[in-house]
Design a protein around this motif. Structure first.
Motif, PDB file in Angstrom:
ATOM      1  N   THR A 129       0.831  -1.197   0.000  1.00  0.00           N
ATOM      2  CA  THR A 129       0.000   0.000   0.000  1.00  0.00           C
ATOM      3  C   THR A 129       0.868   1.250   0.000  1.00  0.00           C
ATOM      4  N   ASN A 130       1.932   1.241   0.811  1.00  0.00           N
ATOM      5  CA  ASN A 130       2.835   2.389   0.876  1.00  0.00           C
ATOM      6  C   ASN A 130       4.246   1.913   1.228  1.00  0.00           C
ATOM      7  N   PRO A 131       5.083   1.704   0.215  1.00  0.00           N
ATOM      8  CA  PRO A 131       6.451   1.238   0.467  1.00  0.00           C
ATOM      9  C   PRO A 131       7.281   2.200   1.319  1.00  0.00           C
ATOM     10  N   ASP A 132       6.869   3.459   1.398  1.00  0.00           N
ATOM     11  CA  ASP A 132       7.620   4.461   2.161  1.00  0.00           C
ATOM     12  C   ASP A 132       7.573   4.226   3.667  1.00  0.00           C
ATOM     13  N   ILE A 133       6.732   3.285   4.128  1.00  0.00           N
ATOM     14  CA  ILE A 133       6.686   2.999   5.571  1.00  0.00           C
ATOM     15  C   ILE A 133       7.804   2.053   6.004  1.00  0.00           C
ATOM     16  N   ALA A 134       8.557   1.521   5.063  1.00  0.00           N
ATOM     17  CA  ALA A 134       9.629   0.576   5.398  1.00  0.00           C
ATOM     18  C   ALA A 134      10.592   1.134   6.446  1.00  0.00           C
ATOM     19  N   PRO A 135      11.056   2.387   6.328  1.00  0.00           N
ATOM     20  CA  PRO A 135      11.970   2.897   7.367  1.00  0.00           C
ATOM     21  C   PRO A 135      11.335   2.957   8.755  1.00  0.00           C
ATOM     22  N   VAL A 136      10.041   3.204   8.833  1.00  0.00           N
ATOM     23  CA  VAL A 136       9.350   3.210  10.130  1.00  0.00           C
ATOM     24  C   VAL A 136       9.404   1.816  10.732  1.00  0.00           C
ATOM     25  N   LEU A 137       9.088   0.810   9.928  1.00  0.00           N
ATOM     26  CA  LEU A 137       9.091  -0.572  10.413  1.00  0.00           C
ATOM     27  C   LEU A 137      10.502  -1.024  10.789  1.00  0.00           C
ATOM     28  N   VAL A 172       4.787  -8.635  19.088  1.00  0.00           N
ATOM     29  CA  VAL A 172       6.005  -9.446  19.148  1.00  0.00           C
ATOM     30  C   VAL A 172       7.224  -8.575  19.455  1.00  0.00           C
ATOM     31  N   HIS A 173       7.229  -7.357  18.918  1.00  0.00           N
ATOM     32  CA  HIS A 173       8.375  -6.464  19.090  1.00  0.00           C
ATOM     33  C   HIS A 173       8.232  -5.539  20.297  1.00  0.00           C
ATOM     34  N   GLY A 174       7.159  -5.716  21.069  1.00  0.00           N
ATOM     35  CA  GLY A 174       6.986  -4.920  22.268  1.00  0.00           C
ATOM     36  C   GLY A 174       6.676  -3.461  22.003  1.00  0.00           C
ATOM     37  N   ILE A 175       6.000  -3.202  20.889  1.00  0.00           N
ATOM     38  CA  ILE A 175       5.660  -1.841  20.486  1.00  0.00           C
ATOM     39  C   ILE A 175       4.158  -1.639  20.642  1.00  0.00           C
ATOM     40  N   ASP A 176       3.747  -0.489  21.133  1.00  0.00           N
ATOM     41  CA  ASP A 176       2.323  -0.161  21.210  1.00  0.00           C
ATOM     42  C   ASP A 176       1.796   0.032  19.788  1.00  0.00           C
ATOM     43  N   VAL A 177       0.786  -0.741  19.410  1.00  0.00           N
ATOM     44  CA  VAL A 177       0.290  -0.717  18.037  1.00  0.00           C
ATOM     45  C   VAL A 177      -0.280   0.650  17.662  1.00  0.00           C
ATOM     46  N   ASP A 178      -0.886   1.340  18.612  1.00  0.00           N
ATOM     47  CA  ASP A 178      -1.439   2.661  18.297  1.00  0.00           C
ATOM     48  C   ASP A 178      -0.330   3.668  17.996  1.00  0.00           C
ATOM     49  N   GLU A 179       0.768   3.564  18.741  1.00  0.00           N
ATOM     50  CA  GLU A 179       1.919   4.426  18.462  1.00  0.00           C
ATOM     51  C   GLU A 179       2.505   4.116  17.079  1.00  0.00           C
ATOM     52  N   LEU A 180       2.602   2.821  16.762  1.00  0.00           N
ATOM     53  CA  LEU A 180       3.090   2.417  15.439  1.00  0.00           C
ATOM     54  C   LEU A 180       2.198   2.972  14.350  1.00  0.00           C
ATOM     55  N   MET A 181       0.896   2.876  14.534  1.00  0.00           N
ATOM     56  CA  MET A 181      -0.030   3.357  13.502  1.00  0.00           C
ATOM     57  C   MET A 181       0.072   4.875  13.339  1.00  0.00           C
ATOM     58  N   GLN A 182       0.354   5.603  14.406  1.00  0.00           N
ATOM     59  CA  GLN A 182       0.550   7.055  14.306  1.00  0.00           C
ATOM     60  C   GLN A 182       1.807   7.351  13.485  1.00  0.00           C
ATOM     61  N   GLN A 183       2.860   6.581  13.723  1.00  0.00           N
ATOM     62  CA  GLN A 183       4.100   6.776  12.953  1.00  0.00           C
ATOM     63  C   GLN A 183       3.879   6.477  11.475  1.00  0.00           C
ATOM     64  N   ILE A 184       3.120   5.422  11.190  1.00  0.00           N
ATOM     65  CA  ILE A 184       2.831   5.058   9.803  1.00  0.00           C
ATOM     66  C   ILE A 184       1.978   6.132   9.142  1.00  0.00           C
ATOM     67  N   ALA A 185       0.989   6.644   9.854  1.00  0.00           N
ATOM     68  CA  ALA A 185       0.096   7.674   9.297  1.00  0.00           C
ATOM     69  C   ALA A 185       0.857   8.958   8.981  1.00  0.00           C
ATOM     70  N   ALA A 186       1.954   9.203   9.689  1.00  0.00           N
ATOM     71  CA  ALA A 186       2.718  10.432   9.486  1.00  0.00           C
ATOM     72  C   ALA A 186       3.594  10.381   8.244  1.00  0.00           C
ATOM     73  N   VAL A 187       3.722   9.183   7.645  1.00  0.00           N
ATOM     74  CA  VAL A 187       4.582   9.038   6.459  1.00  0.00           C
ATOM     75  C   VAL A 187       3.890   9.612   5.245  1.00  0.00           C
TER      76      VAL A 187
END
Length: 63
Positions: A16-24, A48-63
């Motif tokens: 959907t958005n390859p630009d999120i790779a650096p976030v991941l 699995v990585h001990g990351i809050d999913v909502d925080e991850l989704m905020q980072q992805i949305a900012a890309v």
């Protein structure tokens, strides 16, 4: 561009958005092309990585 949801697999999200790779990569998801990326959701991977999913989704949305 389509919205990325936590229910998407890592592969679907990257398609959907390859630009999120650096976030991941930045949170420790280094195997973006491996088989688990095709079957593991962003929510599962965050857990699995001990990351809050909502925080991850905020980072992805900012890309």
């Amino acid at each position: 561009m389509a919205d990325i949801t936590k229910e998407m697999t890592i592969g679907e999200a990257l398609n959907t958005n390859p630009d999120i790779a650096p976030v991941l990569m930045g949170i420790g998801m280094h195997c973006l092309g491996c088989p688990s990326a095709q079957g593991e959701t962003l929510e599962e991977a965050a857990m699995v990585h001990g990351i809050d999913v909502d925080e991850l989704m905020q980072q992805i949305a900012a890309v």
